[in-house]
Design a protein around this motif. Sequence first.
Motif, short mmCIF file in Angstrom:
data_model
loop_
_atom_site.label_atom_id
_atom_site.label_comp_id
_atom_site.label_asym_id
_atom_site.label_seq_id
_atom_site.Cartn_x
_atom_site.Cartn_y
_atom_site.Cartn_z
N ASP A 44 0.87 -1.18 0.00
CA ASP A 44 0.00 0.00 0.00
C ASP A 44 0.91 1.23 0.00
OD1 ASP A 44 -2.11 1.76 0.30
OD2 ASP A 44 -2.92 0.80 2.10
N VAL A 45 1.16 1.78 -1.19
CA VAL A 45 2.13 2.87 -1.37
C VAL A 45 1.46 4.21 -1.09
CG1 VAL A 45 3.65 4.02 -3.03
CG2 VAL A 45 3.42 1.52 -3.07
N GLY A 46 2.09 4.97 -0.20
CA GLY A 46 1.47 6.22 0.24
C GLY A 46 0.19 5.90 0.99
N GLY A 47 0.20 4.75 1.65
CA GLY A 47 -1.01 4.18 2.26
C GLY A 47 -1.40 4.77 3.60
N GLY A 48 -0.65 5.72 4.11
CA GLY A 48 -1.05 6.39 5.35
C GLY A 48 -1.27 5.43 6.48
N THR A 49 -2.48 5.42 7.02
CA THR A 49 -2.82 4.60 8.18
C THR A 49 -3.16 3.15 7.80
OG1 THR A 49 -5.16 5.19 8.11
CG2 THR A 49 -3.70 6.62 9.42
N GLY A 50 -3.03 2.83 6.52
CA GLY A 50 -3.29 1.46 6.07
C GLY A 50 -4.74 1.15 5.77
N GLN A 51 -5.55 2.18 5.54
CA GLN A 51 -6.97 1.93 5.25
C GLN A 51 -7.16 0.98 4.08
OE1 GLN A 51 -9.20 5.55 4.67
NE2 GLN A 51 -9.53 5.83 6.84
N GLY A 52 -6.36 1.14 3.04
CA GLY A 52 -6.51 0.30 1.85
C GLY A 52 -6.24 -1.16 2.14
N VAL A 53 -5.08 -1.45 2.71
CA VAL A 53 -4.72 -2.83 2.98
C VAL A 53 -5.62 -3.43 4.07
CG1 VAL A 53 -2.89 -2.54 4.70
CG2 VAL A 53 -2.71 -4.32 2.99
N ARG A 54 -6.11 -2.61 4.99
CA ARG A 54 -7.03 -3.11 6.02
C ARG A 54 -8.37 -3.52 5.42
NH1 ARG A 54 -8.09 1.14 10.02
NH2 ARG A 54 -6.86 2.60 8.83
N ALA A 55 -8.72 -2.98 4.26
CA ALA A 55 -9.99 -3.33 3.62
C ALA A 55 -9.94 -4.71 2.96
CB ALA A 55 -10.36 -2.28 2.57
N LEU A 56 -8.74 -5.25 2.83
CA LEU A 56 -8.55 -6.53 2.15
C LEU A 56 -8.27 -7.63 3.15
CD1 LEU A 56 -6.16 -5.27 -0.68
CD2 LEU A 56 -8.67 -5.35 -0.67
N ASP A 57 -8.63 -8.84 2.78
CA ASP A 57 -8.33 -10.01 3.60
C ASP A 57 -7.16 -10.73 2.94
OD1 ASP A 57 -8.43 -12.05 5.46
OD2 ASP A 57 -10.05 -13.12 4.43
N VAL A 58 -5.94 -10.26 3.24
CA VAL A 58 -4.75 -10.85 2.63
C VAL A 58 -3.78 -11.26 3.72
CG1 VAL A 58 -4.95 -9.62 0.43
CG2 VAL A 58 -3.69 -8.56 2.30
N PRO A 59 -2.98 -12.30 3.45
CA PRO A 59 -2.02 -12.75 4.46
C PRO A 59 -0.96 -11.72 4.81
CG PRO A 59 -2.32 -14.44 2.78
CD PRO A 59 -3.04 -13.21 2.30
N GLU A 60 -0.56 -10.89 3.82
CA GLU A 60 0.50 -9.93 4.10
C GLU A 60 0.20 -8.59 3.42
OE1 GLU A 60 5.34 -9.39 3.69
OE2 GLU A 60 4.40 -11.23 2.97
N GLY A 61 0.11 -7.56 4.23
CA GLY A 61 -0.09 -6.21 3.73
C GLY A 61 0.86 -5.26 4.41
N VAL A 62 1.56 -4.44 3.63
CA VAL A 62 2.55 -3.52 4.16
C VAL A 62 2.29 -2.13 3.59
CG1 VAL A 62 5.02 -2.95 4.27
CG2 VAL A 62 4.28 -5.34 4.37
N VAL A 63 2.34 -1.12 4.44
CA VAL A 63 2.24 0.27 4.02
C VAL A 63 3.64 0.83 3.86
CG1 VAL A 63 1.57 2.60 4.75
CG2 VAL A 63 0.02 0.68 5.15
N VAL A 64 3.88 1.51 2.73
CA VAL A 64 5.10 2.29 2.54
C VAL A 64 4.67 3.74 2.48
CG1 VAL A 64 7.05 2.82 1.05
CG2 VAL A 64 6.31 0.45 1.30
N ASP A 65 5.18 4.55 3.38
CA ASP A 65 4.78 5.95 3.45
C ASP A 65 5.96 6.75 3.97
OD1 ASP A 65 1.62 7.21 3.59
OD2 ASP A 65 3.25 8.46 4.35
N ALA A 66 6.01 8.03 3.63
CA ALA A 66 7.09 8.89 4.11
C ALA A 66 6.73 9.60 5.42
CB ALA A 66 7.44 9.93 3.05
N ALA A 67 5.45 9.65 5.75
CA ALA A 67 4.99 10.36 6.95
C ALA A 67 5.02 9.43 8.16
CB ALA A 67 3.58 10.91 6.73
N LEU A 68 5.93 9.72 9.09
CA LEU A 68 6.07 8.87 10.28
C LEU A 68 4.79 8.82 11.11
CD1 LEU A 68 9.71 9.75 11.38
CD2 LEU A 68 8.88 7.63 10.34
#
Length: 193
Positions: free
Chosen positions: A47-71
């Motif tokens: 989830d690129v530029g995924g912030g708080t992970g809303q996108g990957v949290r919407a999916l039922d996947v074994p592995e989801g990772v957010v890459v973001d520049a904002a700590l």
Amino acid sequence: MASDTRTGDVGIFDRFARLYDLKPATRRAKLAPALELADRDVQRVLDVGGGTGQGVRALDVPEGVVVDAALGMLAKARDHGVAGVRGDATRLPVADESVDAVLILDALHHMARPEAVVEEAARVLRPGGVLVCLEFDPTTVLGRALVAGEHLFGFDSRFFTAGDLAAVVRAAGLSASIPRTGFEYTVAGVKRF
């Protein structure tokens, strides 16, 4: 959002990270038409530029990772149980052909070099994997209002029409389609075998 040569938007997202999840959450139904275009099972999602992970949290996947520049955003993603890595969307900290899907949801317009971001997404996709870009059409009435509002708020946003973004996806070597049109549209790109 994921960084690039400019950092102005990153600072804004850092300051508002604690409020970010007050916006409507991304729903799986919104992403499903694009994800279904993948020619492989979607198990590993970036989830690129995924912030708080809303996108990957919407999916039922074994592995989801957010890459973001904002700590601040990454801290919130971790609060939600989503793995997060600080990174630059034009230099993803991921091996070639190592993910099944890349999400860029409501984020590409915040990135100074969107073409380079899409090329980098294509690099990390496995053959059969899919890039899912959710964006906003600046030619619609709501889109023009959004563009004006983001610029007033201090964002340095650059928006694409769905057709223009599909051309960027094709230029990166992916098979492009537009599974969802309108003010909020989706462009998908599949990496062929």
